[in-house]
Design an enzyme around this catalytic site. Structure first.
Site, PDB file in Angstrom:
ATOM      1  N   VAL A  72      -9.596   9.032  -2.557  1.00  0.00           N
ATOM      2  CA  VAL A  72      -9.834   8.843  -1.124  1.00  0.00           C
ATOM      3  C   VAL A  72      -9.296  10.046  -0.359  1.00  0.00           C
ATOM      4  CG1 VAL A  72      -9.579   7.222   0.798  1.00  0.00           C
ATOM      5  CG2 VAL A  72      -9.512   6.371  -1.557  1.00  0.00           C
TER       6      VAL A  72
ATOM      7  N   THR B 260      -7.215  11.276   1.893  1.00  0.00           N
ATOM      8  CA  THR B 260      -5.994  10.920   2.612  1.00  0.00           C
ATOM      9  C   THR B 260      -5.001  12.082   2.587  1.00  0.00           C
ATOM     10  OG1 THR B 260      -4.965  10.054   0.604  1.00  0.00           O
ATOM     11  CG2 THR B 260      -6.272   8.496   1.926  1.00  0.00           C
TER      12      THR B 260
ATOM     13  N   LYS C  73       2.874   3.742 -11.322  1.00  0.00           N
ATOM     14  CA  LYS C  73       1.677   2.910 -11.190  1.00  0.00           C
ATOM     15  C   LYS C  73       1.461   2.035 -12.425  1.00  0.00           C
ATOM     16  CE  LYS C  73       0.610   4.082  -7.043  1.00  0.00           C
ATOM     17  NZ  LYS C  73       0.742   3.108  -5.936  1.00  0.00           N
TER      18      LYS C  73
ATOM     19  N   ASN D 265       0.808  -1.227   0.000  1.00  0.00           N
ATOM     20  CA  ASN D 265       0.000   0.000   0.000  1.00  0.00           C
ATOM     21  C   ASN D 265       0.838   1.272   0.000  1.00  0.00           C
ATOM     22  OD1 ASN D 265      -2.450   1.768   0.792  1.00  0.00           O
ATOM     23  ND2 ASN D 265      -1.070   1.980   2.553  1.00  0.00           N
TER      24      ASN D 265
ATOM     25  N   TYR E 231       4.369   9.687 -11.118  1.00  0.00           N
ATOM     26  CA  TYR E 231       3.334   8.883 -10.454  1.00  0.00           C
ATOM     27  C   TYR E 231       2.655   7.940 -11.454  1.00  0.00           C
ATOM     28  CZ  TYR E 231      -0.580   7.814  -7.321  1.00  0.00           C
ATOM     29  OH  TYR E 231      -1.503   7.171  -6.524  1.00  0.00           O
TER      30      TYR E 231
END
Length: 251
Positions: free
Chosen positions: A189, A191, A160, A88, A156
């Site tokens: 999300v 976060t 991924k 994660n 990024y």
């Protein structure tokens, strides 16, 4: 006999912290890897009757990541019913246009955390559980950014996308009777990563207004709600049937 052994990275914040609390239950031995220990998680695990080991490590430091992976694998019990590795931990930084991506150390650090540490942990995990008559699953937390380009997210998106392809290679090597792996996008999300995204320079990240609007209009999912859905996904009988997946495909 331990029912589940779960190894979880990035357990101190966001989705990882919520996953850790959901995994900390009777019959589970939970091993977390994060930059800092979480005393609240320790108290929660004790109250739930779960066995917890917290390893403080910076997974972008590949020597430290390899040492942690070796340590975990060498001490892994071989009599559990289920073995889980949840990769994660990740970073969205550096956020910059492709013409401005000139800091090699920052780029390498992101690849170390988002890709290379995953490969190291997975390699040791696969070797440690090879041949066991148990359920063996790897869940790599990916992103829609690996499947759709976003200006300013060259690093990024690339990490991924690499994570998705690595998951496919792992499954091809393992076959139907081996470890099953899934690269799962968790959606948008609420976060700390989202806070970092909203703090981006607009000139470097043209999609910034969209993320600001998602936050302002309450459209960000809560970490606990997403964690609950991910844990239910891990329990699915058809886990691994779709190796590149998105949690938003499931109610």
């Amino acid at each position: 006999m331990t029912d589940t052994i779960a190894i979880l990275t990035g357990a101190s914040r966001g989705i990882g912290a919520a996953l850790a609390r959901g995994l900390a239950r009777p019959g589970t031995r939970l091993i977390t890897l994060a930059r800092r220990a979480d005393p609240d998680l320790a108290a929660h695990a004790q109250a739930q009757g779960a066995e917890l080991e917290q390893i403080q490590v910076d997974l972008s430091d590949l020597q430290a990541a390899a040492a942690a992976a070796t340590r975990i694998a060498s001490a892994l019990p071989r009599d559990a019913k289920r073995y889980l590795l949840i990769n994660n931990a990740g970073t969205v930084q550096p956020v910059a246009s492709t013409a401005s991506l000139t800091e090699g150390a920052a780029i390498a650090g992101a690849f170390n955390l988002n890709v290379t540490a995953v490969m190291l942990l997975s390699a040791h995990f696969v070797s440690a559980v090879q041949g066991l008559q148990a359920q063996r699953r790897i869940l790599n937390i990916s992103s829609g950014a690996g499947r759709n380009p976003n200006a300013g997210w060259g690093v990024y998106c690339a990490t991924k996308a690499a994570l998705d392809m690595y998951t496919r290679v792992l499954n091809q090597e393992q076959g139907a009777s081996g470890v099953r792996a899934v690269a799962l996008a968790p959606g948008v999300v609420d976060t700390d990563m989202q806070q970092a995204i909203r703090a981006s320079d607009p000139s470097s990240f043209p999609a910034l207004p969209r993320f600001q609007e998602l936050h302002a209009t309450g459209q960000l999912a809560s970490p606990s709600a997403v964690a609950d859905r991910i844990l239910a996904y891990l329990d699915r009988d058809d886990f691994g049937a779709t190796e590149i997946d998105d949690i938003r495909n499931y109610n």
